[in-house]
Motif scaffolding. Structure first.
Motif, PDB file in Angstrom:
ATOM      1  N   ASN A 124      -7.791  40.495  12.571  1.00 26.74           N
ATOM      2  CA  ASN A 124      -7.228  41.591  13.098  1.00 26.74           C
ATOM      3  C   ASN A 124      -6.640  41.390  14.763  1.00 26.74           C
ATOM      4  N   ALA A 125      -5.244  40.855  14.640  1.00 20.81           N
ATOM      5  CA  ALA A 125      -4.608  40.371  15.791  1.00 20.81           C
ATOM      6  C   ALA A 125      -4.209  41.601  16.501  1.00 20.81           C
ATOM      7  N   VAL A 126      -3.424  42.698  16.104  1.00 16.44           N
ATOM      8  CA  VAL A 126      -3.290  43.699  16.745  1.00 16.44           C
ATOM      9  C   VAL A 126      -3.734  45.291  16.046  1.00 16.44           C
ATOM     10  N   GLY A 148      -2.827  40.153  29.131  1.00 14.50           N
ATOM     11  CA  GLY A 148      -4.054  39.845  28.424  1.00 14.50           C
ATOM     12  C   GLY A 148      -4.189  38.353  28.457  1.00 14.50           C
ATOM     13  N   TYR A 149      -5.499  38.042  28.126  1.00 16.77           N
ATOM     14  CA  TYR A 149      -5.952  36.668  27.998  1.00 16.77           C
ATOM     15  C   TYR A 149      -5.232  36.059  26.632  1.00 16.77           C
ATOM     16  N   SER A 150      -5.277  34.883  26.571  1.00 16.41           N
ATOM     17  CA  SER A 150      -4.895  34.220  25.427  1.00 16.41           C
ATOM     18  C   SER A 150      -5.653  34.593  24.078  1.00 16.41           C
ATOM     19  N   GLY A 151      -5.057  35.116  22.915  1.00 10.49           N
ATOM     20  CA  GLY A 151      -5.608  35.407  21.749  1.00 10.49           C
ATOM     21  C   GLY A 151      -5.798  37.117  21.830  1.00 10.49           C
ATOM     22  N   ALA A 152      -5.348  37.561  22.925  1.00  8.84           N
ATOM     23  CA  ALA A 152      -5.354  39.184  22.973  1.00  8.84           C
ATOM     24  C   ALA A 152      -4.519  39.894  21.957  1.00  8.84           C
ATOM     25  N   GLY A 153      -3.307  39.227  21.519  1.00 11.55           N
ATOM     26  CA  GLY A 153      -2.744  39.692  20.532  1.00 11.55           C
ATOM     27  C   GLY A 153      -1.084  40.084  21.038  1.00 11.55           C
ATOM     28  N   LYS A 154      -0.819  39.486  22.261  1.00 13.37           N
ATOM     29  CA  LYS A 154       0.385  40.117  22.896  1.00 13.37           C
ATOM     30  C   LYS A 154       1.655  39.481  22.353  1.00 13.37           C
ATOM     31  N   SER A 155       1.464  38.084  21.793  1.00 12.85           N
ATOM     32  CA  SER A 155       2.749  37.601  20.909  1.00 12.85           C
ATOM     33  C   SER A 155       2.814  38.101  19.606  1.00 12.85           C
ATOM     34  N   THR A 156       1.915  38.532  18.829  1.00  8.43           N
ATOM     35  CA  THR A 156       1.903  39.207  17.745  1.00  8.43           C
ATOM     36  C   THR A 156       2.873  40.524  17.913  1.00  8.43           C
ATOM     37  N   LEU A 157       2.248  41.145  19.212  1.00  9.88           N
ATOM     38  CA  LEU A 157       2.964  42.420  19.339  1.00  9.88           C
ATOM     39  C   LEU A 157       4.403  42.410  19.661  1.00  9.88           C
ATOM     40  N   THR A 177      -2.652  42.624  10.703  1.00 10.03           N
ATOM     41  CA  THR A 177      -3.842  41.658  10.082  1.00 10.03           C
ATOM     42  C   THR A 177      -3.351  40.508   9.437  1.00 10.03           C
ATOM     43  N   PHE A 178      -3.847  39.225   9.850  1.00 12.57           N
ATOM     44  CA  PHE A 178      -3.443  38.105   9.270  1.00 12.57           C
ATOM     45  C   PHE A 178      -4.669  37.733   8.130  1.00 12.57           C
ATOM     46  N   GLU A 179      -3.993  37.427   6.892  1.00 18.47           N
ATOM     47  CA  GLU A 179      -5.164  36.935   6.315  1.00 18.47           C
ATOM     48  C   GLU A 179      -5.008  35.340   6.200  1.00 18.47           C
ATOM     49  N   THR A 180      -6.343  34.746   6.550  1.00 17.59           N
ATOM     50  CA  THR A 180      -6.428  33.420   6.553  1.00 17.59           C
ATOM     51  C   THR A 180      -7.499  32.815   5.610  1.00 17.59           C
ATOM     52  N   ARG A 181      -7.764  31.459   5.818  1.00 14.83           N
ATOM     53  CA  ARG A 181      -8.522  31.038   4.758  1.00 14.83           C
ATOM     54  C   ARG A 181     -10.079  31.445   5.224  1.00 14.83           C
TER      55      ARG A 181
END
Ligand code: ADP
Ligand code: ADP
Length: 232
Positions: free
Chosen positions: A19-21, A38-47, A10-14
């Protein structure tokens, strides 16, 4: 083996929590070519960034062989990272350094002596098919050649795992095919595990054994490439 137990990030943002993953469970076998699509924003990079400790999970645990990468810090994390190579969409090469110097960089960081570095760099240049280009600068290379440098650099410290973050997304179809053939060849020859993330189904079809489909931070499908992409 790589094992993810109930991994969430989870990233805390302003604008609140993202919940990225979400609660991902996975087992990736040694020597496997495993795709995450997965599409853009699916959480792949974070994973994938959690696989080498670039991000820490908010919950859950990640084991890479005998190391719980989600838990180690400092020198132990740096040592673990040396056994995990990574390549990137935009190559992330050092533009003021030659091909040989780029490939030598992680060896320098690892404290490998000059003679051994030179031997290893020559071997890696040959492995990725860049013979004769050791003194070239990245700006003098094609996209496919730049990614070959990226691959050689990622393999410098003889990793157990190679992470590929949209590694062919900036390349044309012909070059993509060549780079994927090189990755398959390296997987066979060195026996290392390859994990790649992509938004392109043909990439998964071409080289992966198994695939996880991500959507909204979750793994929504998991299995052999043929069964996951089977058209009903
Ligand atoms: P993908 O790689 O599949 O495109 P990402 O892992 O980049 O997906 O992103 C998943 C979600 O997490 C997106 O909603 C993204 O905006 C968010 N995200 C990623 N990194 C951060 C960050 N450092 N801070 C806040 N939100 C982030
Ligand atoms: P960025 O967030 O812009 O990628 P980094 O600090 O990660 O910044 O990297 C800065 C430069 O150093 C990049 O060009 C990258 O290619 C290079 N670099 C980072 N880590 C390594 C490494 N382990 N081996 C070789 N080059 C590296």
């Amino acid at each position: 083996m790589i094992k993810l137990d109930n991994v969430s990030k989870t990233f805390e943002t302003r604008n609140g929590a993202v919940n990225a993953v979400k609660d991902v469970n996975l087992e990736i076998n040694e020597g496997e070519i495993f795709g995450i699509i997965g599409y853009s924003g699916a959480g792949k990079s974070t994973l994938i960034r959690m696989f080498n400790g670039l991000e820490a999970p908010t919950q859950g645990a990640i084991h890479i062989n005998d190391v719980m990468i989600s838990d180690v810090k400092g020198a132990a994390l740096r040592a673990a990272r040396q056994k995990i190579g990574m390549i990137f969409q935009h190559f992330n090469l050092l533009w003021s350094r030659t091909v040989a110097e780029n490939i030598a960089f992680p060896l320098e960081i690892a404290g490998v002596k000059k003679a051994e570095r030179e031997r290893r760099v020559a071997e890696l240049i040959h492995l990725v098919g860049l013979d004769g280009r050791d003194k070239s600068y990245p700006s003098q290379l094609s996209g496919g050649q730049k990614q070959r440098v990226g691959i050689a650099r990622a393999l410098a410290n003889d990793p157990d795992v190679l992470l590929c973050d949209e590694a062919t997304s900036a390349l044309d179809p012909q070059t993509t095919s060549e780079v994927l053939n090189l990755l398959t060849d390296i997987n066979k020859r060195l026996g290392l595990t390859i994990i790649l993330i992509t938004h392109e189904m043909p990439v998964i079809r071409k080289i992966c054994n198994r695939v996880a489909v991500m959507e909204g931070g979750e793994v929504v499908e998991l299995g052999d490439v043929l069964s996951v992409f089977q058209t009903p």
